[in-house]
Design a protein around this motif. Structure first.
Motif, PDB file in Angstrom:
ATOM      1  N   ASP A  74      42.276  44.239  31.459  1.00 29.32           N
ATOM      2  CA  ASP A  74      43.605  44.332  30.859  1.00 29.32           C
ATOM      3  C   ASP A  74      44.705  43.760  31.747  1.00 29.32           C
ATOM      4  O   ASP A  74      45.864  43.663  31.317  1.00 29.32           O
ATOM      5  CB  ASP A  74      43.934  45.792  30.534  1.00 29.32           C
ATOM      6  CG  ASP A  74      43.028  46.360  29.438  1.00 29.32           C
ATOM      7  OD1 ASP A  74      42.469  45.555  28.662  1.00 29.32           O
ATOM      8  OD2 ASP A  74      42.877  47.594  29.371  1.00 29.32           O
ATOM      9  N   VAL A  75      44.355  43.404  32.956  1.00 34.29           N
ATOM     10  CA  VAL A  75      45.337  42.808  33.860  1.00 34.29           C
ATOM     11  C   VAL A  75      45.502  41.337  33.480  1.00 34.29           C
ATOM     12  O   VAL A  75      44.530  40.580  33.456  1.00 34.29           O
ATOM     13  CB  VAL A  75      44.902  42.949  35.328  1.00 34.29           C
ATOM     14  CG1 VAL A  75      45.919  42.284  36.254  1.00 34.29           C
ATOM     15  CG2 VAL A  75      44.723  44.424  35.691  1.00 34.29           C
ATOM     16  N   GLN A  76      46.707  40.935  33.200  1.00 34.51           N
ATOM     17  CA  GLN A  76      46.979  39.574  32.755  1.00 34.51           C
ATOM     18  C   GLN A  76      46.683  38.565  33.855  1.00 34.51           C
ATOM     19  O   GLN A  76      47.036  38.771  35.020  1.00 34.51           O
ATOM     20  CB  GLN A  76      48.437  39.442  32.323  1.00 34.51           C
ATOM     21  CG  GLN A  76      48.852  40.341  31.181  1.00 34.51           C
ATOM     22  CD  GLN A  76      50.341  40.311  30.939  1.00 34.51           C
ATOM     23  OE1 GLN A  76      51.031  39.359  31.305  1.00 34.51           O
ATOM     24  NE2 GLN A  76      50.850  41.352  30.321  1.00 34.51           N
ATOM     25  N   ASP A  77      46.065  37.459  33.472  1.00 37.68           N
ATOM     26  CA  ASP A  77      45.739  36.417  34.442  1.00 37.68           C
ATOM     27  C   ASP A  77      46.986  35.868  35.123  1.00 37.68           C
ATOM     28  O   ASP A  77      46.942  35.495  36.305  1.00 37.68           O
ATOM     29  CB  ASP A  77      44.974  35.275  33.754  1.00 37.68           C
ATOM     30  CG  ASP A  77      43.572  35.691  33.326  1.00 37.68           C
ATOM     31  OD1 ASP A  77      43.072  36.708  33.858  1.00 37.68           O
ATOM     32  OD2 ASP A  77      42.990  35.015  32.461  1.00 37.68           O
ATOM     33  N   GLU A  78      48.078  35.811  34.399  1.00 41.49           N
ATOM     34  CA  GLU A  78      49.323  35.318  34.993  1.00 41.49           C
ATOM     35  C   GLU A  78      49.745  36.181  36.176  1.00 41.49           C
ATOM     36  O   GLU A  78      50.189  35.673  37.213  1.00 41.49           O
ATOM     37  CB  GLU A  78      50.434  35.308  33.942  1.00 41.49           C
ATOM     38  CG  GLU A  78      51.782  34.856  34.477  1.00 41.49           C
ATOM     39  CD  GLU A  78      52.892  34.944  33.443  1.00 41.49           C
ATOM     40  OE1 GLU A  78      54.060  34.692  33.817  1.00 41.49           O
ATOM     41  OE2 GLU A  78      52.590  35.271  32.275  1.00 41.49           O
ATOM     42  N   ILE A  79      49.576  37.493  36.039  1.00 39.10           N
ATOM     43  CA  ILE A  79      49.946  38.400  37.127  1.00 39.10           C
ATOM     44  C   ILE A  79      48.949  38.281  38.278  1.00 39.10           C
ATOM     45  O   ILE A  79      49.334  38.315  39.451  1.00 39.10           O
ATOM     46  CB  ILE A  79      50.009  39.857  36.627  1.00 39.10           C
ATOM     47  CG1 ILE A  79      50.929  39.959  35.402  1.00 39.10           C
ATOM     48  CG2 ILE A  79      50.480  40.779  37.743  1.00 39.10           C
ATOM     49  CD1 ILE A  79      52.334  39.445  35.629  1.00 39.10           C
ATOM     50  N   VAL A  80      47.671  38.121  37.942  1.00 35.81           N
ATOM     51  CA  VAL A  80      46.649  37.923  38.980  1.00 35.81           C
ATOM     52  C   VAL A  80      46.982  36.685  39.807  1.00 35.81           C
ATOM     53  O   VAL A  80      46.937  36.707  41.039  1.00 35.81           O
ATOM     54  CB  VAL A  80      45.254  37.792  38.353  1.00 35.81           C
ATOM     55  CG1 VAL A  80      44.218  37.428  39.420  1.00 35.81           C
ATOM     56  CG2 VAL A  80      44.854  39.089  37.665  1.00 35.81           C
ATOM     57  N   ASN A  81      47.328  35.605  39.140  1.00 38.13           N
ATOM     58  CA  ASN A  81      47.662  34.366  39.853  1.00 38.13           C
ATOM     59  C   ASN A  81      48.906  34.544  40.717  1.00 38.13           C
ATOM     60  O   ASN A  81      49.005  33.982  41.819  1.00 38.13           O
ATOM     61  CB  ASN A  81      47.878  33.232  38.851  1.00 38.13           C
ATOM     62  CG  ASN A  81      46.596  32.831  38.152  1.00 38.13           C
ATOM     63  OD1 ASN A  81      45.501  33.027  38.675  1.00 38.13           O
ATOM     64  ND2 ASN A  81      46.717  32.265  36.957  1.00 38.13           N
TER      65      ASN A  81
END
Length: 243
Positions: A74-81
């Protein structure tokens, strides 16, 4: 030092057993436990806008502490990046317990998944200090003993760590690399295993001491930012005479 503690904060809301152990959430238990450590601590959770990790928050964060378990997807890839780039730029990262399967840990380690053996059997855990000279082990005796914890066992599918600080032994016979460090870019990463949500692990003063030590160790340094790409010569390069 500015520290942000990130937590899924869903187990505590959905599970009465977890709420009994951590009524204000794991993130606040860690924050309260580090109250005397001298850090400027904020918290962030999964269901906040941008998971609480806006560009402004991350820009002001020296060390990010990350607890995750069942909601990694559920963690957005944008935030991961966004977090990934901040680590490469020098932000410290403390990865706790089941966050070994988090998107950010897997991305930084270059592994599609960080699998292991596990079971929940209320087993005693003994975390042995195997690198007593390491700053993360400061103030800790030969071992930390937890009367009950979730069991993890090898093989732990991670790249060879830069350093192994703790190795756990469990009552059922398993062993596990429970405290390991990495460097990625200018950032330092510390993975620390204990912390299953149904046990009061984050109320243990020695566990909190290790987390505090990890925060101090992984704090950004004042080294110069690396420069990449085409560069002019620092000295005069004299033309070579061709024969």
């Amino acid at each position: 030092m500015k520290v942000t503690i990130w937590n899924e904060y869903r187990h505590e809301v959905e599970n009465a057993k977890v709420a009994q152990v951590y009524p204000n959430g794991i993130h606040h238990a860690i924050k309260d436990g580090l109250a005397d450590a001298g850090f400027d601590i904020a918290t962030a959770t999964l269901d906040e806008p941008e998971h609480g990790l806006t560009e402004e928050v991350l820009a002001q964060t020296d060390v990010l502490v990350w607890w995750g378990h069942k909601h990694h997807k559920d963690v957005q890839d944008e935030i991961v990046n966004r977090v990934y780039q901040r680590v490469l730029d020098g932000m410290g990262l403390i990865v706790l317990h089941s966050a070994h399967c988090s998107k950010i840990f897997n991305k930084l380690l270059g592994t599609p998944t960080c699998q292991l053996l596990w079971r929940e059997a209320d087993e005693k855990e003994r975390l042995w200090v195997i690198d007593p000279a390491h700053p993360i082990a400061e103030g800790i005796d030969r071992y930390i003993e937890l009367p009950m914890e979730e069991t993890y066992g090898e093989h732990f599918n991670i790249p060879a760590p830069d350093q192994i600080v703790f190795v756990s032994w469990f009552e059922g016979g398993e062993v596990f690399r429970s405290g390991v460090t990495y460097h990625r870019g200018r950032g330092k990463i510390f993975y620390f295993r204990p912390g299953h949500e149904t046990y009061p692990t984050y109320h243990n003063k020695q566990i909190l001491q290790v987390i505090a030590n990890g925060i101090r160790w992984s704090a950004p340094t004042r080294s110069a930012k690396p420069v990449y790409g085409n560069a002019k010569a620092l000295e005069e390069v004299k033309p070579k005479v061709k024969s």
